[in-house]
Write a protein that holds these residues in place. Structure first.
Motif, PDB file in Angstrom:
ATOM      1  N   ASP A   1       3.881   3.839  17.247  1.00  0.00           N
ATOM      2  CA  ASP A   1       4.774   5.014  17.258  1.00  0.00           C
ATOM      3  C   ASP A   1       4.176   6.096  16.363  1.00  0.00           C
ATOM      4  N   SER A   2       3.815   7.220  16.962  1.00  0.00           N
ATOM      5  CA  SER A   2       3.141   8.255  16.154  1.00  0.00           C
ATOM      6  C   SER A   2       4.118   8.966  15.215  1.00  0.00           C
ATOM      7  N   GLN A   3       5.422   8.719  15.436  1.00  0.00           N
ATOM      8  CA  GLN A   3       6.414   9.349  14.532  1.00  0.00           C
ATOM      9  C   GLN A   3       7.147   8.278  13.724  1.00  0.00           C
ATOM     10  N   ALA A   4       6.420   7.282  13.235  1.00  0.00           N
ATOM     11  CA  ALA A   4       7.111   6.154  12.566  1.00  0.00           C
ATOM     12  C   ALA A   4       7.876   6.648  11.324  1.00  0.00           C
ATOM     13  N   PHE A   5       9.043   6.053  11.100  1.00  0.00           N
ATOM     14  CA  PHE A   5       9.827   6.408   9.899  1.00  0.00           C
ATOM     15  C   PHE A   5       9.352   5.593   8.699  1.00  0.00           C
ATOM     16  N   HIS A   6       9.524   6.155   7.497  1.00  0.00           N
ATOM     17  CA  HIS A   6       9.194   5.401   6.293  1.00  0.00           C
ATOM     18  C   HIS A   6      10.068   4.157   6.199  1.00  0.00           C
TER      19      HIS A   6
ATOM     20  N   TRP B   1       5.442  -9.731   6.213  1.00  0.00           N
ATOM     21  CA  TRP B   1       6.410  -8.926   5.454  1.00  0.00           C
ATOM     22  C   TRP B   1       5.841  -7.536   5.251  1.00  0.00           C
ATOM     23  N   ASP B   2       6.573  -6.573   5.755  1.00  0.00           N
ATOM     24  CA  ASP B   2       6.163  -5.176   5.665  1.00  0.00           C
ATOM     25  C   ASP B   2       7.013  -4.512   4.594  1.00  0.00           C
ATOM     26  N   THR B   3       6.371  -3.823   3.654  1.00  0.00           N
ATOM     27  CA  THR B   3       7.140  -3.296   2.511  1.00  0.00           C
ATOM     28  C   THR B   3       7.120  -1.768   2.493  1.00  0.00           C
ATOM     29  N   ALA B   4       8.090  -1.205   1.820  1.00  0.00           N
ATOM     30  CA  ALA B   4       8.148   0.259   1.656  1.00  0.00           C
ATOM     31  C   ALA B   4       7.126   0.666   0.598  1.00  0.00           C
TER      32      ALA B   4
ATOM     33  N   ASN C   1      -7.183   1.588   6.905  1.00  0.00           N
ATOM     34  CA  ASN C   1      -6.574   1.912   8.199  1.00  0.00           C
ATOM     35  C   ASN C   1      -6.852   3.357   8.626  1.00  0.00           C
ATOM     36  N   LYS C   2      -6.510   3.662   9.870  1.00  0.00           N
ATOM     37  CA  LYS C   2      -6.637   4.991  10.484  1.00  0.00           C
ATOM     38  C   LYS C   2      -8.100   5.397  10.686  1.00  0.00           C
ATOM     39  N   ILE C   3      -8.933   4.419  11.055  1.00  0.00           N
ATOM     40  CA  ILE C   3     -10.354   4.792  11.228  1.00  0.00           C
ATOM     41  C   ILE C   3     -10.574   5.582  12.517  1.00  0.00           C
ATOM     42  N   ASP C   4      -9.509   5.773  13.304  1.00  0.00           N
ATOM     43  CA  ASP C   4      -9.624   6.649  14.478  1.00  0.00           C
ATOM     44  C   ASP C   4      -9.660   8.128  14.064  1.00  0.00           C
ATOM     45  N   LYS C   5      -9.241   8.398  12.830  1.00  0.00           N
ATOM     46  CA  LYS C   5      -9.170   9.811  12.405  1.00  0.00           C
ATOM     47  C   LYS C   5     -10.560  10.298  11.982  1.00  0.00           C
ATOM     48  N   LEU C   6     -10.838  11.552  12.308  1.00  0.00           N
ATOM     49  CA  LEU C   6     -12.190  12.073  12.051  1.00  0.00           C
ATOM     50  C   LEU C   6     -12.394  12.377  10.573  1.00  0.00           C
TER      51      LEU C   6
ATOM     52  N   GLY D   1       0.841  -1.208   0.000  1.00  0.00           N
ATOM     53  CA  GLY D   1       0.000   0.000   0.000  1.00  0.00           C
ATOM     54  C   GLY D   1       0.863   1.240   0.000  1.00  0.00           C
ATOM     55  N   ASP D   2       0.235   2.374  -0.289  1.00  0.00           N
ATOM     56  CA  ASP D   2       0.975   3.637  -0.390  1.00  0.00           C
ATOM     57  C   ASP D   2       1.796   3.917   0.873  1.00  0.00           C
ATOM     58  N   GLY D   3       2.822   4.699   0.674  1.00  0.00           N
ATOM     59  CA  GLY D   3       3.623   5.146   1.820  1.00  0.00           C
ATOM     60  C   GLY D   3       2.752   5.934   2.785  1.00  0.00           C
TER      61      GLY D   3
ATOM     62  N   THR E   1      -9.436  -0.730  10.168  1.00  0.00           N
ATOM     63  CA  THR E   1      -8.512  -0.912  11.292  1.00  0.00           C
ATOM     64  C   THR E   1      -8.001   0.433  11.808  1.00  0.00           C
ATOM     65  N   SER E   2      -7.450   0.370  13.016  1.00  0.00           N
ATOM     66  CA  SER E   2      -6.644   1.484  13.507  1.00  0.00           C
ATOM     67  C   SER E   2      -5.466   0.890  14.276  1.00  0.00           C
ATOM     68  N   ALA E   3      -4.286   1.112  13.759  1.00  0.00           N
ATOM     69  CA  ALA E   3      -3.083   0.654  14.479  1.00  0.00           C
ATOM     70  C   ALA E   3      -2.902   1.501  15.731  1.00  0.00           C
ATOM     71  N   LYS E   4      -3.421   2.735  15.645  1.00  0.00           N
ATOM     72  CA  LYS E   4      -3.247   3.655  16.785  1.00  0.00           C
ATOM     73  C   LYS E   4      -4.026   3.168  18.000  1.00  0.00           C
TER      74      LYS E   4
ATOM     75  N   VAL F   1       0.342   4.807   4.871  1.00  0.00           N
ATOM     76  CA  VAL F   1      -1.017   4.347   5.206  1.00  0.00           C
ATOM     77  C   VAL F   1      -1.062   3.598   6.538  1.00  0.00           C
ATOM     78  N   GLY F   2       0.116   3.131   7.002  1.00  0.00           N
ATOM     79  CA  GLY F   2       0.143   2.475   8.309  1.00  0.00           C
ATOM     80  C   GLY F   2       0.510   0.998   8.292  1.00  0.00           C
ATOM     81  N   LYS F   3       1.175   0.546   7.235  1.00  0.00           N
ATOM     82  CA  LYS F   3       1.541  -0.889   7.134  1.00  0.00           C
ATOM     83  C   LYS F   3       2.458  -1.302   8.277  1.00  0.00           C
TER      84      LYS F   3
HETATM   85  N1  LIG Z   1      -4.116   8.202  13.503  1.00  0.00           N
HETATM   86  C1  LIG Z   1      -3.464   7.126  13.058  1.00  0.00           C
HETATM   87  N2  LIG Z   1      -2.183   7.229  12.598  1.00  0.00           N
HETATM   88  C2  LIG Z   1      -1.593   6.097  12.137  1.00  0.00           C
HETATM   89  C3  LIG Z   1      -2.236   4.834  12.121  1.00  0.00           C
HETATM   90  N3  LIG Z   1      -1.376   3.911  11.586  1.00  0.00           N
HETATM   91  C4  LIG Z   1      -0.233   4.602  11.294  1.00  0.00           C
HETATM   92  N4  LIG Z   1      -0.364   5.897  11.636  1.00  0.00           N
HETATM   93  C5  LIG Z   1       0.647   6.961  11.489  1.00  0.00           C
HETATM   94  O1  LIG Z   1       0.828   7.168  10.087  1.00  0.00           O
HETATM   95  C6  LIG Z   1       2.216   7.431   9.815  1.00  0.00           C
HETATM   96  C7  LIG Z   1       2.713   6.392   8.804  1.00  0.00           C
HETATM   97  O2  LIG Z   1       2.618   5.100   9.407  1.00  0.00           O
HETATM   98  P1  LIG Z   1       3.570   3.913   8.906  1.00  0.00           P
HETATM   99  O3  LIG Z   1       3.185   2.697   9.652  1.00  0.00           O
HETATM  100  O4  LIG Z   1       4.999   4.351   8.938  1.00  0.00           O
HETATM  101  O5  LIG Z   1       3.115   3.810   7.371  1.00  0.00           O
HETATM  102  P2  LIG Z   1       3.668   2.822   6.258  1.00  0.00           P
HETATM  103  O6  LIG Z   1       2.515   2.347   5.467  1.00  0.00           O
HETATM  104  O7  LIG Z   1       4.528   1.773   6.889  1.00  0.00           O
HETATM  105  O8  LIG Z   1       4.582   3.799   5.364  1.00  0.00           O
HETATM  106  P3  LIG Z   1       5.822   3.391   4.428  1.00  0.00           P
HETATM  107  O9  LIG Z   1       6.802   2.657   5.312  1.00  0.00           O
HETATM  108  O10 LIG Z   1       6.363   4.669   3.903  1.00  0.00           O
HETATM  109  O11 LIG Z   1       5.265   2.516   3.345  1.00  0.00           O
HETATM  110  C8  LIG Z   1       2.954   7.344  11.162  1.00  0.00           C
HETATM  111  O12 LIG Z   1       3.113   8.641  11.684  1.00  0.00           O
HETATM  112  C9  LIG Z   1       2.003   6.556  12.040  1.00  0.00           C
HETATM  113  O13 LIG Z   1       2.100   6.922  13.399  1.00  0.00           O
HETATM  114  C10 LIG Z   1      -3.584   4.765  12.607  1.00  0.00           C
HETATM  115  O14 LIG Z   1      -4.229   3.713  12.630  1.00  0.00           O
HETATM  116  N5  LIG Z   1      -4.149   5.933  13.055  1.00  0.00           N
END
Ligand SMILES: Nc1nc2c(ncn2[C@@H]2O[C@H](COP(=O)(O)OP(=O)(O)OP(=O)(O)O)[C@@H](O)[C@H]2O)c(=O)[nH]1
Ligand SMILES: [Mg+2]
Length: 201
Positions: free
Chosen positions: A33-38, A61-64, A124-129, A14-16, A153-156, A18-20
């Motif tokens: 981690d709210s500041q996750a790195f790519h 397997w988590d991909t870029a 993903n990110k269904i916690d966001k309004l 999925g796109d960079g 889903t919401s990873a948060k 999105v929360g993979k």
């Molecule tokens: N609010 C919210 N933020 C999220 C959620 N999942 C991920 N994030 C945030 O979104 C940003 C990107 O999350 P990543 O998990 O790094 O995304 P990714 O799909 O792995 O991105 P790439 O590694 O670039 O492919 C980070 O700041 C996360 O904290 C979620 O469920 N809710």
């Protein structure tokens, strides 16, 4: 854990952003981690689980997702048992890119029978309004493109994360069961005198 464990490879595409990685880390380490790195290439983590009485070691397997890392991730698609097509409900472009991700996977994983390959779609990110993609629209896409299971889903806040990975396992087991059934070549209808000899697929 008794009983032989089945090793399954599941890949997150999925796109960079999105929360993979966040989904994988939430599921395996229960951390967010709210500041996750790519992600730059690919990473994988294992987790053991039991699904419907089957013991499974899930190799996730988590991909870029960023386009510039395409050549780093595509060699790892081969051999995946399930593909989690992931988008973010607050990012319409990531939803519209789902079919590109599906095509990229089918091509580089050299999937012989894409019609029957287990894809699961995650919003993903269904916690966001501020949503940009409705549940109904995502469900319609899944129905039209292969009747794929769709989970929000919401990873948060850890919503549906374990369910999503369990669903991936169920989809693989269901395809495996269907194949086994077909291998038998004969379906025997226990309720009627005649024996149908046709294969089921
Ligand atoms: N609010 C919210 N933020 C999220 C959620 N999942 C991920 N994030 C945030 O979104 C940003 C990107 O999350 P990543 O998990 O790094 O995304 P990714 O799909 O792995 O991105 P790439 O590694 O670039 O492919 C980070 O700041 C996360 O904290 C979620 O469920 N809710
Ligand atoms: Mg990542």
């Amino acid at each position: 854990m008794s009983g032989k464990s089945l090793l399954l490879k599941v890949i997150l595409l999925g796109d960079g952003g999105v929360g993979k990685s966040s989904l994988m880390n939430r599921y395996v380490t229960n951390k967010f981690d709210s500041q996750a790195f790519h992600t730059i290439g690919v990473e994988f983590l294992n987790r053991d689980l039991e699904v419907d009485g089957r013991f499974v070691t899930l190799q996730i397997w988590d991909t870029a997702g960023q386009e510039r890392f395409k050549s780093l991730r595509t060699p790892f698609y081969r051999g995946a048992d399930c593909c989690l097509l992931t988008f973010s409900v607050d990012d319409r472009q990531s939803f519209e890119n789902l079919s590109n991700w599906q095509k990229e996977f089918v091509y580089y994983a050299d999937v012989k029978d894409p019609e029957h390959f287990p894809f699961v779609v995650l919003g993903n990110k269904i916690d966001k309004l501020e949503r940009q993609v409705s549940t109904e629209e995502a469900q319609a896409w899944c129905m039209e493109n292969g009747n794929y299971p769709y989970l929000e889903t919401s990873a948060k806040d850890d919503t549906n994360v374990a369910v999503a990975f369990e669903e991936a396992v169920r989809q693989v087991l269901a395809v495996e069961e269907q194949l086994e059934h077909c291998m038998l070549g004969h379906t025997i209808d226990l309720h009627s005198s005649s024996k149908s000899g046709s294969s089921c697929c």
